[in-house]
Design an enzyme around this catalytic site. Structure first.
Site, short mmCIF file in Angstrom:
data_model
loop_
_atom_site.label_atom_id
_atom_site.label_comp_id
_atom_site.label_asym_id
_atom_site.label_seq_id
_atom_site.Cartn_x
_atom_site.Cartn_y
_atom_site.Cartn_z
N HIS A 78 -10.90 27.95 -32.37
CA HIS A 78 -11.04 28.98 -31.33
C HIS A 78 -12.49 29.38 -31.08
O HIS A 78 -12.77 30.15 -30.16
CB HIS A 78 -10.13 30.19 -31.62
CG HIS A 78 -10.68 31.18 -32.60
ND1 HIS A 78 -10.32 31.20 -33.93
CD2 HIS A 78 -11.54 32.22 -32.44
CE1 HIS A 78 -10.95 32.20 -34.54
NE2 HIS A 78 -11.69 32.83 -33.66
N ASP A 123 -6.31 25.80 -36.48
CA ASP A 123 -7.56 26.45 -36.06
C ASP A 123 -8.76 25.92 -36.84
O ASP A 123 -9.35 26.63 -37.65
CB ASP A 123 -7.41 27.97 -36.19
CG ASP A 123 -8.48 28.72 -35.41
OD1 ASP A 123 -9.23 28.07 -34.66
OD2 ASP A 123 -8.54 29.96 -35.55
N GLN A 210 -14.23 40.41 -36.55
CA GLN A 210 -14.75 39.67 -35.40
C GLN A 210 -16.16 39.16 -35.67
O GLN A 210 -17.03 39.92 -36.11
CB GLN A 210 -14.73 40.56 -34.14
CG GLN A 210 -13.45 40.39 -33.32
CD GLN A 210 -12.18 40.65 -34.11
OE1 GLN A 210 -12.12 41.59 -34.88
NE2 GLN A 210 -11.16 39.83 -33.92
N GLY A 211 -16.36 37.88 -35.40
CA GLY A 211 -17.66 37.25 -35.66
C GLY A 211 -17.71 36.51 -36.98
O GLY A 211 -18.65 35.76 -37.24
N ASP A 212 -16.72 36.73 -37.83
CA ASP A 212 -16.63 35.96 -39.09
C ASP A 212 -15.83 34.68 -38.88
O ASP A 212 -15.86 33.79 -39.73
CB ASP A 212 -15.95 36.80 -40.18
CG ASP A 212 -16.79 37.96 -40.63
OD1 ASP A 212 -18.02 37.81 -40.72
OD2 ASP A 212 -16.22 39.04 -40.91
N SER A 213 -15.14 34.60 -37.77
CA SER A 213 -14.30 33.43 -37.47
C SER A 213 -15.05 32.14 -37.69
O SER A 213 -16.24 32.03 -37.36
CB SER A 213 -13.84 33.46 -36.02
OG SER A 213 -12.70 34.22 -35.91
N1 ARG Z 1 -10.82 36.03 -34.52
C1 ARG Z 1 -11.93 36.65 -35.18
C2 ARG Z 1 -13.23 35.97 -34.75
O1 ARG Z 1 -13.22 35.27 -33.77
C3 ARG Z 1 -11.73 36.74 -36.66
C4 ARG Z 1 -10.84 37.85 -36.97
C5 ARG Z 1 -10.47 37.92 -38.40
N2 ARG Z 1 -9.67 39.09 -38.54
C6 ARG Z 1 -9.20 39.55 -39.67
N3 ARG Z 1 -8.57 40.69 -39.65
N4 ARG Z 1 -9.36 38.91 -40.78
O2 ARG Z 1 -14.28 36.25 -35.28
#
Ligand code: ARG
Length: 266
Positions: A78, A123, A210-213
């Protein structure tokens, strides 16, 4: 409990420094006063030491990643737009401080997004770099033996839900959450064979955000070496009680990742 609150207070201090130096949301009340929204803030993490996780990579689209080889970064599907030639991504490696003059910056040349990725499960993605970087790589789990215990996560993502990206790499530990328990939280949104959950189910407070993905979730193997078991994928908010973090289950995709890396030529 004491250690927990110590870690929490330290993260807020880190977040405050990072916000002052690197504010991406100057207008928001939260950016001006991170303590206004207590939510253990990677959420609930502490600063990683320079060199502690040498294979950690920050990607310019705002994701994390790990060096699978010295010229291939493993990240989340993603985080990329699709497969094919791609020179638009810059990987920053070799530093915990993204603004360090020591940072190694390399452009992408090609991307492989997991074949069959449609937004649910699968993913993972690989990014080939223009040249190899001389840093250690992170091996991936190719069986389920290490899909349990306590994991470490790291990233430059938000330190509180809705918060700003971080200048300095943060890390935290999160316990494994089994599929049945995780399905109670997420129901059909979870693809158990493709995903592995982690977090403090009852109390929340520690999580990726967000941003750790795309960044790795890892632990020590029996020989004491780091091994990657997950890729940061998604969750309901961040660090909320009852909602663990969801990670791509690396062991499920190890063979596919290997094949895709071979197709990229190293
Ligand atoms: N989708 C998020 C990203 O793009 C990562 C989110 C992880 N969330 C969590 N609750 N662990 O950075």
């Amino acid at each position: 409990m004491l250690t927990y609150f110590k870690a929490f207070r330290r993260t807020l201090a880190v977040a405050a420094v990072a916000l002052a130096a690197f504010s991406l949301q100057p207008g928001s009340a939260q950016a001006q006063d991170p303590t206004a929204r207590p939510g253990p803030g990677v959420v609930g993490g502490t600063r990683a030491a320079q060199g502690e996780f040498p294979w950690m990579v920050r990607l310019s689209m705002g994701c994390g990643g790990a060096l699978y080889t010295q010229q291939i970064v493993l990240t989340a599907a993603h985080c990329v737009d699709g497969s094919g030639p791609n020179t638009s991504i810059t990987a920053t490696a070799g530093v915990v401080d993204l603004q360090s003059s020591q940072a190694i910056k390399v452009k992408s040349t090609q991307v492989v997004q997991a074949p069959g990725y449609t937004g649910t499960g699968k993913d993972w993605a690989l990014i080939k770099l223009a040249k190899p970087v001389n840093l250690p790589t992170l091996k991936i789990a190719d069986n389920t033996a290490y899909n349990n215990g306590t994991f470490t996560v790291a990233g430059w993502g938000a330190a509180t839900e809705g918060g700003s990206q971080q200048r300095y790499l943060l890390k935290a530990n999160v316990p494994f959450v089994d599929d049945a328990t995780c399905q109670k939280a997420y129901g059909g949104a979870l693809t158990p064979g493709d995903e592995i959950c982690a977090g403090y189910l009852e109390q929340g407070g520690v999580d990726t955000c967000q941003g750790d993905s795309g960044g790795p979730m890892f632990r020590k193997d029996d020989a004491g070496a780091w091994i990657q078991v997950g890729i940061v994928s998604w969750g309901e908010g961040c660090a909320r009680p009852g909602y663990p973090g969801v990670y791509s289950e690396v062991s499920t995709f190890a063979a596919n990742i290997r094949t895709a890396a071979a197709s990229l030529g190293g």
